[in-house]
Design an enzyme around this catalytic site. Structure first.
Site, PDB file in Angstrom:
ATOM      1  N   LEU B  15       3.173   7.489   6.541  1.00  0.00           N
ATOM      2  CA  LEU B  15       3.711   8.059   5.705  1.00  0.00           C
ATOM      3  C   LEU B  15       3.066   8.648   5.046  1.00  0.00           C
ATOM      4  O   LEU B  15       3.975  10.368   4.951  1.00  0.00           O
ATOM      5  CB  LEU B  15       4.046   6.559   4.742  1.00  0.00           C
ATOM      6  CG  LEU B  15       5.224   5.612   4.861  1.00  0.00           C
ATOM      7  CD1 LEU B  15       4.973   4.430   4.735  1.00  0.00           C
ATOM      8  CD2 LEU B  15       6.798   6.492   5.470  1.00  0.00           C
ATOM      9  N   ALA B  16       2.418   9.432   4.668  1.00  0.00           N
ATOM     10  CA  ALA B  16       2.105   9.973   3.397  1.00  0.00           C
ATOM     11  C   ALA B  16       1.529  11.232   4.564  1.00  0.00           C
ATOM     12  O   ALA B  16       2.130  12.154   3.848  1.00  0.00           O
ATOM     13  CB  ALA B  16      -0.182   9.942   3.236  1.00  0.00           C
ATOM     14  N   SER B  42       2.178   4.271  13.581  1.00  0.00           N
ATOM     15  CA  SER B  42       1.289   4.665  12.449  1.00  0.00           C
ATOM     16  C   SER B  42       0.747   3.450  11.721  1.00  0.00           C
ATOM     17  O   SER B  42       2.105   2.415  11.933  1.00  0.00           O
ATOM     18  CB  SER B  42       1.939   5.799  11.443  1.00  0.00           C
ATOM     19  OG  SER B  42       1.634   6.729  12.625  1.00  0.00           O
ATOM     20  N   HIS B  43       0.099   3.019  11.450  1.00  0.00           N
ATOM     21  CA  HIS B  43      -0.505   2.428  10.340  1.00  0.00           C
ATOM     22  C   HIS B  43       0.200   1.330   9.149  1.00  0.00           C
ATOM     23  O   HIS B  43       0.473   0.336   9.435  1.00  0.00           O
ATOM     24  CB  HIS B  43      -1.928   1.724  10.435  1.00  0.00           C
ATOM     25  CG  HIS B  43      -2.656  -0.320  10.102  1.00  0.00           C
ATOM     26  ND1 HIS B  43      -1.652  -0.963  11.020  1.00  0.00           N
ATOM     27  CD2 HIS B  43      -3.145  -0.488   8.908  1.00  0.00           C
ATOM     28  CE1 HIS B  43      -2.207  -1.522  10.250  1.00  0.00           C
ATOM     29  NE2 HIS B  43      -3.311  -1.500   9.050  1.00  0.00           N
ATOM     30  N   PHE B 141       3.770  -9.698  -7.028  1.00  0.00           N
ATOM     31  CA  PHE B 141       2.448  -8.891  -6.104  1.00  0.00           C
ATOM     32  C   PHE B 141       1.725  -9.835  -7.087  1.00  0.00           C
ATOM     33  O   PHE B 141       1.007  -9.918  -8.524  1.00  0.00           O
ATOM     34  CB  PHE B 141       2.536  -7.314  -6.156  1.00  0.00           C
ATOM     35  CG  PHE B 141       1.898  -7.092  -4.183  1.00  0.00           C
ATOM     36  CD1 PHE B 141       3.912  -7.869  -3.539  1.00  0.00           C
ATOM     37  CD2 PHE B 141       1.500  -7.282  -3.880  1.00  0.00           C
ATOM     38  CE1 PHE B 141       3.860  -7.790  -2.515  1.00  0.00           C
ATOM     39  CE2 PHE B 141       1.905  -7.106  -2.185  1.00  0.00           C
ATOM     40  CZ  PHE B 141       3.061  -7.528  -1.298  1.00  0.00           C
ATOM     41  N   GLN B 255     -12.501  -3.167   0.652  1.00  0.00           N
ATOM     42  CA  GLN B 255     -11.539  -4.375   0.188  1.00  0.00           C
ATOM     43  C   GLN B 255     -11.687  -5.390   1.291  1.00  0.00           C
ATOM     44  O   GLN B 255     -10.831  -5.008   2.377  1.00  0.00           O
ATOM     45  CB  GLN B 255     -10.418  -4.121  -0.274  1.00  0.00           C
ATOM     46  CG  GLN B 255      -9.581  -5.002  -1.238  1.00  0.00           C
ATOM     47  CD  GLN B 255      -8.333  -5.193  -1.179  1.00  0.00           C
ATOM     48  OE1 GLN B 255      -7.241  -5.000  -0.740  1.00  0.00           O
ATOM     49  NE2 GLN B 255      -7.766  -5.413  -2.720  1.00  0.00           N
ATOM     50  N   HIS B 257     -10.053  -9.308   2.574  1.00  0.00           N
ATOM     51  CA  HIS B 257      -9.369 -10.435   2.526  1.00  0.00           C
ATOM     52  C   HIS B 257      -9.247 -11.883   3.200  1.00  0.00           C
ATOM     53  O   HIS B 257     -10.414 -11.526   3.515  1.00  0.00           O
ATOM     54  CB  HIS B 257      -7.835  -9.942   2.888  1.00  0.00           C
ATOM     55  CG  HIS B 257      -6.376 -10.473   2.610  1.00  0.00           C
ATOM     56  ND1 HIS B 257      -6.601 -11.773   2.814  1.00  0.00           N
ATOM     57  CD2 HIS B 257      -5.120 -10.338   1.833  1.00  0.00           C
ATOM     58  CE1 HIS B 257      -4.964 -12.389   2.570  1.00  0.00           C
ATOM     59  NE2 HIS B 257      -5.106 -11.140   1.997  1.00  0.00           N
ATOM     60  N   LEU B 267      -3.879 -10.438   9.439  1.00  0.00           N
ATOM     61  CA  LEU B 267      -3.140 -11.293   7.790  1.00  0.00           C
ATOM     62  C   LEU B 267      -2.518 -12.146   8.476  1.00  0.00           C
ATOM     63  O   LEU B 267      -0.882 -11.915   8.729  1.00  0.00           O
ATOM     64  CB  LEU B 267      -2.986 -10.099   7.260  1.00  0.00           C
ATOM     65  CG  LEU B 267      -3.456 -10.159   5.630  1.00  0.00           C
ATOM     66  CD1 LEU B 267      -4.681 -10.145   5.874  1.00  0.00           C
ATOM     67  CD2 LEU B 267      -2.820  -9.144   5.267  1.00  0.00           C
ATOM     68  N   GLU B 270      -1.571 -14.300   1.056  1.00  0.00           N
ATOM     69  CA  GLU B 270      -2.218 -14.854   0.001  1.00  0.00           C
ATOM     70  C   GLU B 270      -1.053 -15.827  -0.545  1.00  0.00           C
ATOM     71  O   GLU B 270      -1.641 -17.136  -0.979  1.00  0.00           O
ATOM     72  CB  GLU B 270      -2.062 -13.758  -1.188  1.00  0.00           C
ATOM     73  CG  GLU B 270      -3.246 -13.830  -1.739  1.00  0.00           C
ATOM     74  CD  GLU B 270      -3.764 -12.915  -2.343  1.00  0.00           C
ATOM     75  OE1 GLU B 270      -3.807 -11.576  -2.362  1.00  0.00           O
ATOM     76  OE2 GLU B 270      -3.829 -13.649  -3.851  1.00  0.00           O
ATOM     77  N   ARG B 301      -8.035 -12.745  -4.550  1.00  0.00           N
ATOM     78  CA  ARG B 301      -9.160 -12.054  -3.504  1.00  0.00           C
ATOM     79  C   ARG B 301     -10.919 -12.268  -2.465  1.00  0.00           C
ATOM     80  O   ARG B 301     -11.198 -12.774  -1.932  1.00  0.00           O
ATOM     81  CB  ARG B 301      -8.595 -10.872  -2.828  1.00  0.00           C
ATOM     82  CG  ARG B 301      -7.120 -10.741  -2.660  1.00  0.00           C
ATOM     83  CD  ARG B 301      -6.597  -9.646  -1.417  1.00  0.00           C
ATOM     84  NE  ARG B 301      -5.164  -9.946  -1.410  1.00  0.00           N
ATOM     85  CZ  ARG B 301      -4.668  -8.930  -1.411  1.00  0.00           C
ATOM     86  NH1 ARG B 301      -4.938  -7.676  -0.783  1.00  0.00           N
ATOM     87  NH2 ARG B 301      -3.341  -9.029  -0.764  1.00  0.00           N
ATOM     88  N   HIS B 369     -10.119  -4.874   5.232  1.00  0.00           N
ATOM     89  CA  HIS B 369      -8.496  -4.712   4.793  1.00  0.00           C
ATOM     90  C   HIS B 369      -7.865  -3.399   3.913  1.00  0.00           C
ATOM     91  O   HIS B 369      -7.250  -3.551   5.024  1.00  0.00           O
ATOM     92  CB  HIS B 369      -7.783  -5.700   3.076  1.00  0.00           C
ATOM     93  CG  HIS B 369      -6.528  -6.343   3.546  1.00  0.00           C
ATOM     94  ND1 HIS B 369      -5.724  -5.989   4.738  1.00  0.00           N
ATOM     95  CD2 HIS B 369      -5.959  -5.836   2.287  1.00  0.00           C
ATOM     96  CE1 HIS B 369      -4.256  -6.447   4.316  1.00  0.00           C
ATOM     97  NE2 HIS B 369      -4.639  -5.716   3.353  1.00  0.00           N
ATOM     98  N   GLU B 394      -4.398   6.741   2.407  1.00  0.00           N
ATOM     99  CA  GLU B 394      -5.507   5.804   2.602  1.00  0.00           C
ATOM    100  C   GLU B 394      -7.095   6.359   3.273  1.00  0.00           C
ATOM    101  O   GLU B 394      -8.247   6.406   2.813  1.00  0.00           O
ATOM    102  CB  GLU B 394      -5.821   4.298   2.974  1.00  0.00           C
ATOM    103  CG  GLU B 394      -6.257   3.827   2.869  1.00  0.00           C
ATOM    104  CD  GLU B 394      -6.369   2.549   4.082  1.00  0.00           C
ATOM    105  OE1 GLU B 394      -5.404   1.904   4.448  1.00  0.00           O
ATOM    106  OE2 GLU B 394      -7.275   1.740   3.883  1.00  0.00           O
ATOM    107  N   ARG B 405      -8.062  -2.387  -4.734  1.00  0.00           N
ATOM    108  CA  ARG B 405      -6.494  -1.291  -4.921  1.00  0.00           C
ATOM    109  C   ARG B 405      -5.955  -3.050  -5.534  1.00  0.00           C
ATOM    110  O   ARG B 405      -5.813  -3.864  -4.857  1.00  0.00           O
ATOM    111  CB  ARG B 405      -6.708  -1.014  -3.295  1.00  0.00           C
ATOM    112  CG  ARG B 405      -5.146  -0.083  -3.468  1.00  0.00           C
ATOM    113  CD  ARG B 405      -4.710  -1.240  -2.732  1.00  0.00           C
ATOM    114  NE  ARG B 405      -4.695  -1.802  -1.125  1.00  0.00           N
ATOM    115  CZ  ARG B 405      -3.799  -2.585  -0.929  1.00  0.00           C
ATOM    116  NH1 ARG B 405      -2.535  -3.339  -0.672  1.00  0.00           N
ATOM    117  NH2 ARG B 405      -5.270  -3.048   0.021  1.00  0.00           N
ATOM    118  N   SER B 410      -0.621   0.347  -2.731  1.00  0.00           N
ATOM    119  CA  SER B 410      -1.531   1.559  -1.789  1.00  0.00           C
ATOM    120  C   SER B 410      -0.050   2.214  -0.486  1.00  0.00           C
ATOM    121  O   SER B 410       0.501   3.312  -0.603  1.00  0.00           O
ATOM    122  CB  SER B 410      -1.765   1.172  -0.765  1.00  0.00           C
ATOM    123  OG  SER B 410      -1.101  -0.076   0.491  1.00  0.00           O
TER     124      SER B 410
END
Lengths: 248, 609
Positions: B15-16, B42-43, B141, B255, B257, B267, B270, B301, B369, B394, B405, B410
């Site tokens: 995306l970036a 892409s992730h 969130f 970070q 998780h 994942l 939460e 977290r 994470h 990122e 974060r 993100s």
């Protein structure tokens, strides 16, 4: 209880003049919750570091790890060994260019598909950063999302009878992509515009209706419904094309 | 060997990278994106939750504004962020979301009328306004004062990435996929492009560019257990660090998780704990209330991750072929709840574990994470140390996340930063011209060719690439994981230095021909160990606890000594990074204070009277 699994894996490295297509056999002890992602990584680390295969998200979201597992195209990341017999045969997806072993080049085909169906919202509107967003009915947004869930894994075209005979066939993935834009009111294309893209044997009239695309789709997309809907709409647009007074 | 020339080279097509590419392409510049995988894999595509932007459309977002978003972001960062950047981000996020709507993202929209929602396991009612019907809606969130996270069902990253790539195709952005950048080309002052290996043929290529952008995402794969995609190995950070000129910022801020599933570290949300799920040990004893009587599983977290690790260190984890883990128990929530409110978790358990969470326990462990650290840039996205080098997403330390974060910030950062930095790249391209010295390009390429030859011939040594990688995993997980202390970090740094020396002596066992995966890892691994050393050395030096960085021997947040950002550079031939520090922020719209969660003692910046 613990099984020994025998993997028969297609091997060929087109970049290596000494390589010929053949099958290699690897034996692994099965562990709890084992998936083909875990098994293939273990084979690479413990037995053959040159083994080529693709994984990316390893969570069923990105579509990188499609391969033919015991004769059926599917995602390797969420294929559990406990659902398979002791003998597991892994082959690369057909239809796409082979990179090596189980790895194929899906990127080139899918980008080409995006260009062919002109996969973007066609509009004359300029984005105004000071204006509120255009409103949309939530139910329609969710309907568009259902079709947008395709992960371009390539299973549908790899399983497609037409695609095997006709390499320029857009396939279920391409037709589904177009159906997504047909549904989107932001896209101002007319049915005639869409007809130009898919109103032919490379598109909507090439499908033989064998239904394999929908059978193997790991996201369970309603591919045949989209195909049927497009064929109906395009058929109608085609008839309109034949009527001289409707042509403009 | 093929040589390509372009105005903007984006290393990374998530995306970036694509958002910056689109800005430059719109302004008429030639753009080429490089990607390890087809761009749409892409992730970015894996992000499910959503993107924070203060639109204030939904009932629970009423009264929201960029100011409130800014406050949440600064608190979330534990005052480690650059407040000027956080402000830029929050002000521009609403524009970016609306622009995505115009480009085709099927955002979920406001549906007027009454509906119910859960909070802390209790049922509440809300009413959406008629006048907001059809505008972009939002969900809740963690760590946010308002419902602010825009989403498309549980596939936000996917839909936004596909829309972005559609836009890129429309604008003629070139994407070369299945390639990996091995080295930046630079003359000590200007960045001029990159040397790249094709992952289809194994051949090297050179790309010459007036501007190079690093947008390769996180580097979670230096840890054994990570929720990141397998491609997130820090490639972009490595080539920046290897210049010896470009610093990486806050690499110690990592970070974790609490609930990655074992074995594949996917994942589970939460929301499981939010809806009443509990954590059990090997005796099926619910242990969280022993440590956190008040919040139990619903502590933040990092706190939950820390106690889970502590509990496993007491020998109370469940042994498995994949290492120790704990259990997540959501059986008591019932089939109905699991099939509707936790549908995604239900599917993950069935698809990837082959278990039914209504009757089986879910094996979980804390898992790496997100990487707050990255290529340090200024507010324009321009990397420190080299002209013509930018970074975003990122992979960058821009730095709006500081030491922790917030969820939903993100994914939003990728497009908001891409929009802002893309505009700066355009200005840069309009005003800067470079020439490409052929000798320099040839030498840079020859150096990479030489590395490949040495690895294939085994001249460097006979180390096994997987054994060396595993040694890096062990050292990091033990010393620079969730809990950190001086003694373990010292040992970690020392071990990683030995691992680094070993990583330079790898010899291949396969023939290395074509798109050989063993060669790809061997080329990348020394750089990955250097990143690991930046994490460990930064964590060792930082004698405080801030955000996700938790020192057992320094539990207080120390604003007096550590209200700074760590900058790590790597001199050629060195065995350790050189660390310097800069103030965390140039402006202080919100002076350091309590976060309002997480607790802990604070040593103030200035002694209070």
């Amino acid at each position: 209880m613990a099984r020994n699994l025998t993997f028969s894996i297609f091997r060929y490295n087109p970049q290596d003049p000494t390589s010929t297509p053949h099958t290699d056999t690897f034996v692994l002890d099965e562990t709890n919750h084992m998936t083909l992602f875990i098994a293939l990584n273990r084979i690479r680390e413990e037995q053959d570091p040159g083994l080529q295969f693709d994984f990316c998200c390893r969570a069923g979201i990105c579509g990188a790890c499609a391969m033919v597992v015991n004769g059926r195209p599917g995602l390797a990341c969420h294929t559990k060994t406990k659902d398979l017999p002791d003998n597991i045969t892994l082959m690369p997806l057909p239809f796409f260019t082979l990179v090596g072993d189980l790895s194929v080049d899906t990127g080139t085909w899918f980008r080409n598909m995006a260009q062919r169906v002109r996969s973007w919202v066609h509009t004359d509107k300029e984005f105004d950063p000071r204006a509120l967003e255009e409103r949309m009915d939530n139910a329609l947004a969710e309907e568009i999302y259902e079709l947008e869930r395709c992960i371009e894994c390539g299973c549908c075209v790899a399983a497609c009878g037409t695609a095997i005979m006709r390499p320029d066939f857009l396939g279920a993935a391409g037709l589904n992509r177009l159906a997504r834009f047909v549904l989107d009111p932001r896209d101002k294309r007319t049915e005639q515009d869409y007809f130009e893209i898919v109103g032919n044997d490379q598109g909507i009239f090439g499908c033989m209706g064998l239904l394999a695309c929908e059978d193997v789709c790991p996201k369970h997309l309603p591919l045949q419904d989209q195909l049927g809907m497009l064929r109906w709409k395009m058929g109608w647009a085609g008839i309109m094309n034949l009527l001289p007074w409707k042509r403009t | 060997m093929q040589t390509f020339q372009t105005d903007l080279l984006c290393i990374g097509a998530g995306l970036a990278g694509e958002r910056v590419a689109i800005e430059a392409a719109t302004a008429g510049f030639d753009v080429t994106c490089l990607s390890l995988v087809p761009a749409r894999r892409s992730h970015s595509s894996a992000a499910q939750g959503g993107m924070q932007a203060a639109l204030g459309n939904c009932a629970m977002g009423e009264g929201d504004s960029p100011d409130v978003h800014f406050e949440d972001t600064v608190k979330g960062s534990d005052w480690g962020c650059d407040q000027e950047v956080a402000r830029l981000f929050c002000d521009n996020a609403p524009i970016a979301m609306r622009q995505l709507a115009a480009w085709g993202v099927p955002w979920n929209r406001v549906v007027p009328g009454k509906s119910t929602y859960f909070k802390g396991g209790k049922l509440f009612e809300k009413e959406e306004l008629q006048e907001k019907e059809g505008l972009i809606t939002a969900r809740a969130f963690g760590g946010t004062a308002k419902w602010r996270t825009c989403y498309t069902s549980d596939g936000t990253g996917h839909t936004v990435l596909y829309t972005m790539d559609n836009r890129a195709v429309q604008l003629g952005v070139v994407v070369h996929d299945k390639v990996e950048a091995l080295s930046l080309i630079h003359d000590g002052e200007n960045c001029l492009g990159a040397v790249v290996r094709c992952l289809k043929t194994g051949e090297l290529r050179t790309y010459l560019a007036r501007v190079t952008l690093i947008a390769t995402g996180g580097f979670g794969r230096i840890y054994r257990e990570s929720t990141n995609a397998v491609i997130n190995d820090g490639g972009g950070l490595i080539i920046a660090l290897d210049t010896g000129l470009v610093p990486l910022g806050n690499m110690e801020a990592v970070q974790f998780h609490p609930t990655g599933i074992v074995p594949t570290d996917i994942l589970v949300t939460e929301g499981c704990r939010g809806d009443g799920g509990t954590l059990l040990d090997k005796n099926e004893h619910r242990f969280m209330p022993d440590y956190e009587p008040d919040k139990a599983e619903l502590a933040s977290r990092d706190v939950v991750s820390r106690w889970m690790t502590h509990h496993m260190r007491q020998g109370l984890g469940v042994s498995s072929p994949y290492g120790d883990h704990l259990w997540l128990d959501i059986r008591h929530l019932g089939c109905q709840h699991l099939a509707t409110k936790l549908r995604e978790v239900d599917e993950i358990c069935k698809n990837f574990l082959g278990i039914d969470p209504a009757v089986d326990l879910i094996p979980v462990r804390p898992t790496q994470h997100y990487s707050m650290g990255g290529v340090r840039t200024d507010k324009d996205g321009l990397a420190y140390g080299l002209k013509g080098l930018f970074a975003a997403g990122e992979a960058a330390c821009w730095d709006m996340h500081g030491f922790n974060r917030l969820g939903g910030n993100s994914l939003a950062e990728t497009v908001v930063a891409g929009m802002i930095i893309g505009a700066k790249v355009v200005t840069y391209l309009q005003n800067h011209h470079v020439s490409f010295p052929t000798g320099l390009v040839r030498d840079t390429t020859a150096a990479q060719q030489d590395r490949i030859k040495r690895l294939i011939s085994g001249k460097s040594g006979r180390e096994n690439v997987f054994a060396v990688r595993n040694a890096m995993y062990d050292a990091l997980m033990h010393g620079a994981g969730i809990f950190r202390n001086g003694k373990d970090l010292e040992a970690c740094v020392q071990t990683l230095q030995e691992v680094h020396a070993r990583s330079e002596k790898i010899g291949l066992r396969s023939n290395g021909r074509g798109a050989n995966p063993e060669l790809a890892l061997a080329l990348r691994l020394p750089g990955m160990v250097r990143l690991a050393l930046c994490v460990a050395q930064g964590a060792l030096q930082r004698t405080e606890s801030r955000g996700s960085h938790a020192r057992e021997d320094h539990p207080e947040r120390n604003d007096r000594d550590w209200l700074v950002r760590t900058l790590a550079t790597w001199q050629p031939g060195a065995s350790l990074p050189s660390l310097t520090f800069e103030p965390a922020s140039t402006v202080w719209s919100i002076p350091p204070g309590e976060r309002g969660y997480g607790g802990g003692k604070i040593i103030p910046a200035t002694p209070t009277a």
